[in-house]
Motif scaffolding. Sequence first.
Motif, PDB file in Angstrom:
ATOM      1  N   GLU A  86       0.831  -1.212   0.000  1.00  0.00           N
ATOM      2  CA  GLU A  86       0.000   0.000   0.000  1.00  0.00           C
ATOM      3  C   GLU A  86       0.859   1.253   0.000  1.00  0.00           C
ATOM      4  OE1 GLU A  86      -3.659   2.215   2.397  1.00  0.00           O
ATOM      5  OE2 GLU A  86      -2.427   0.742   3.448  1.00  0.00           O
ATOM      6  N   HIS A  87       1.836   1.310   0.887  1.00  0.00           N
ATOM      7  CA  HIS A  87       2.666   2.514   1.029  1.00  0.00           C
ATOM      8  C   HIS A  87       4.119   2.212   0.682  1.00  0.00           C
ATOM      9  CE1 HIS A  87      -0.479   5.049   2.664  1.00  0.00           C
ATOM     10  NE2 HIS A  87      -0.781   4.127   3.557  1.00  0.00           N
ATOM     11  N   SER A  88       4.335   1.539  -0.418  1.00  0.00           N
ATOM     12  CA  SER A  88       5.697   1.267  -0.873  1.00  0.00           C
ATOM     13  C   SER A  88       5.673   1.133  -2.393  1.00  0.00           C
ATOM     14  CB  SER A  88       6.233  -0.022  -0.240  1.00  0.00           C
ATOM     15  OG  SER A  88       5.717  -1.165  -0.910  1.00  0.00           O
ATOM     16  N   ALA A  89       6.853   0.943  -2.961  1.00  0.00           N
ATOM     17  CA  ALA A  89       6.970   0.742  -4.410  1.00  0.00           C
ATOM     18  C   ALA A  89       7.074  -0.738  -4.763  1.00  0.00           C
ATOM     19  CB  ALA A  89       8.189   1.502  -4.937  1.00  0.00           C
ATOM     20  N   ILE A  90       6.769  -1.617  -3.824  1.00  0.00           N
ATOM     21  CA  ILE A  90       6.883  -3.056  -4.059  1.00  0.00           C
ATOM     22  C   ILE A  90       5.798  -3.514  -5.025  1.00  0.00           C
ATOM     23  CG2 ILE A  90       6.755  -5.345  -2.973  1.00  0.00           C
ATOM     24  CD1 ILE A  90       7.803  -4.017  -0.398  1.00  0.00           C
ATOM     25  N   GLY A  91       6.205  -4.177  -6.106  1.00  0.00           N
ATOM     26  CA  GLY A  91       5.266  -4.738  -7.065  1.00  0.00           C
ATOM     27  C   GLY A  91       5.037  -6.215  -6.801  1.00  0.00           C
ATOM     28  N   LEU A  92       4.175  -6.823  -7.602  1.00  0.00           N
ATOM     29  CA  LEU A  92       3.773  -8.209  -7.353  1.00  0.00           C
ATOM     30  C   LEU A  92       4.946  -9.176  -7.509  1.00  0.00           C
ATOM     31  CD1 LEU A  92       1.477 -10.172  -6.698  1.00  0.00           C
ATOM     32  CD2 LEU A  92       1.046 -10.356  -9.156  1.00  0.00           C
ATOM     33  N   GLY A  93       5.790  -8.971  -8.510  1.00  0.00           N
ATOM     34  CA  GLY A  93       6.913  -9.875  -8.705  1.00  0.00           C
ATOM     35  C   GLY A  93       7.858  -9.876  -7.521  1.00  0.00           C
ATOM     36  N   MET A  94       8.215  -8.685  -7.024  1.00  0.00           N
ATOM     37  CA  MET A  94       9.082  -8.597  -5.853  1.00  0.00           C
ATOM     38  C   MET A  94       8.365  -9.140  -4.616  1.00  0.00           C
ATOM     39  SD  MET A  94      11.812  -7.998  -4.236  1.00  0.00           S
ATOM     40  CE  MET A  94      12.841  -7.287  -5.506  1.00  0.00           C
ATOM     41  N   ALA A  95       7.072  -8.871  -4.505  1.00  0.00           N
ATOM     42  CA  ALA A  95       6.326  -9.380  -3.354  1.00  0.00           C
ATOM     43  C   ALA A  95       6.387 -10.907  -3.307  1.00  0.00           C
ATOM     44  CB  ALA A  95       4.875  -8.911  -3.413  1.00  0.00           C
ATOM     45  N   GLN A  96       6.262 -11.550  -4.465  1.00  0.00           N
ATOM     46  CA  GLN A  96       6.317 -13.013  -4.481  1.00  0.00           C
ATOM     47  C   GLN A  96       7.684 -13.509  -4.020  1.00  0.00           C
ATOM     48  OE1 GLN A  96       4.369 -15.722  -7.423  1.00  0.00           O
ATOM     49  NE2 GLN A  96       6.462 -16.003  -8.181  1.00  0.00           N
ATOM     50  N   GLU A  97       8.748 -12.858  -4.463  1.00  0.00           N
ATOM     51  CA  GLU A  97      10.085 -13.271  -4.039  1.00  0.00           C
ATOM     52  C   GLU A  97      10.291 -13.030  -2.545  1.00  0.00           C
ATOM     53  OE1 GLU A  97      12.137 -15.088  -5.923  1.00  0.00           O
ATOM     54  OE2 GLU A  97      10.356 -14.992  -7.214  1.00  0.00           O
ATOM     55  N   MET A  98       9.731 -11.950  -2.016  1.00  0.00           N
ATOM     56  CA  MET A  98       9.837 -11.673  -0.582  1.00  0.00           C
ATOM     57  C   MET A  98       9.015 -12.670   0.229  1.00  0.00           C
ATOM     58  SD  MET A  98       9.749  -7.492  -0.801  1.00  0.00           S
ATOM     59  CE  MET A  98       9.967  -7.157   0.953  1.00  0.00           C
ATOM     60  N   ILE A  99       7.847 -13.047  -0.286  1.00  0.00           N
ATOM     61  CA  ILE A  99       7.043 -14.090   0.356  1.00  0.00           C
ATOM     62  C   ILE A  99       7.858 -15.377   0.454  1.00  0.00           C
ATOM     63  CG2 ILE A  99       5.066 -15.643   0.032  1.00  0.00           C
ATOM     64  CD1 ILE A  99       3.608 -13.201  -1.256  1.00  0.00           C
ATOM     65  N   ARG A 100       8.474 -15.753  -0.647  1.00  0.00           N
ATOM     66  CA  ARG A 100       9.289 -16.966  -0.705  1.00  0.00           C
ATOM     67  C   ARG A 100      10.431 -16.912   0.323  1.00  0.00           C
ATOM     68  NH1 ARG A 100       9.569 -19.627  -5.550  1.00  0.00           N
ATOM     69  NH2 ARG A 100       9.397 -17.660  -6.682  1.00  0.00           N
ATOM     70  N   THR A 101      11.074 -15.751   0.401  1.00  0.00           N
ATOM     71  CA  THR A 101      12.203 -15.575   1.309  1.00  0.00           C
ATOM     72  C   THR A 101      11.774 -15.665   2.769  1.00  0.00           C
ATOM     73  OG1 THR A 101      13.323 -14.161  -0.303  1.00  0.00           O
ATOM     74  CG2 THR A 101      14.045 -13.980   1.976  1.00  0.00           C
ATOM     75  N   VAL A 102      10.704 -14.979   3.107  1.00  0.00           N
ATOM     76  CA  VAL A 102      10.201 -14.986   4.493  1.00  0.00           C
ATOM     77  C   VAL A 102       9.772 -16.398   4.892  1.00  0.00           C
ATOM     78  CG1 VAL A 102       8.316 -14.150   5.967  1.00  0.00           C
ATOM     79  CG2 VAL A 102       9.557 -12.555   4.483  1.00  0.00           C
TER      80      VAL A 102
END
Length: 260
Positions: A44-60
């Motif tokens: 919501e309050h960042s520049a994170i897009g869906l592709g990066m979000a998926q990689e961050m989900i994977r990492t977490v």
Amino acid sequence: MKSSFRSRLCAGETLTGSWLTIGSTTTAEIMASADFDWLTIDMEHSAIGLGMAQEMIRTVEARGVTPLVRVGHNQPNLIKRVMDAGATGVIVPMVNTAEEAEQAVQSVKYPPRGFRGVGLARAQQYGFGFEEYQQWNHDNSVVIVQVEHIEAVNNLESILAVDGVDGFMVGPYDLSGSLGMPGNFSHPDVKAALERVEAIAAGSRAAPGFHVVQPDPDALEAKRAKGYRFLAYGLDSLFLGAGARKAATEARNPAGQSRG
């Protein structure tokens, strides 16, 4: 497939997490190594897009921490896509009515409970695990609504009565802003709104949550003492900034150095 985060939340356990606003798997990995129960990727309050979000989900997730995503809007397609990317659940901003809460739940759940469309992406093991995921989604996906407007406070009982709303998160800055006093948490009207939230939450099955934005352990403990048990503490950029400022101050003024 995923941890029993929802069962822990519904059982009354206090779960503490934090916020990821920097679009970086490195930052996500560092934060996930800090022993939080959950981390929310903020779209919501960042520049994170869906592709990066998926990689961050994977990492977490790889670090054994529950990955949640705060979507930018209570919009079914946004929610569907982050769930398909593998999020355990969503935090949905600006939910002000029971109807809006119901829409958030239906966006996460498949029919007959919801109207989420079926895709075969990461969450469904790219088509090789849909049946398993479907059952997991029914039992364990998490829906957190944000209470960040005085309208939501006024409708809170009906919002929390919606089946499938597992908890709520107070957004203190926006809530105070909706009263015309952004950031003025000591104003009587803001205090009264929070007291009303706490009174309603005490009689609800939904987990009460609060984001203690500035990393102050005393403020966190004060919210825990008031019954909040889904607690967000700080965010990545604040932790980074605070540590950097402290280090710079220490570098300019080494211990024992005369300041005279």
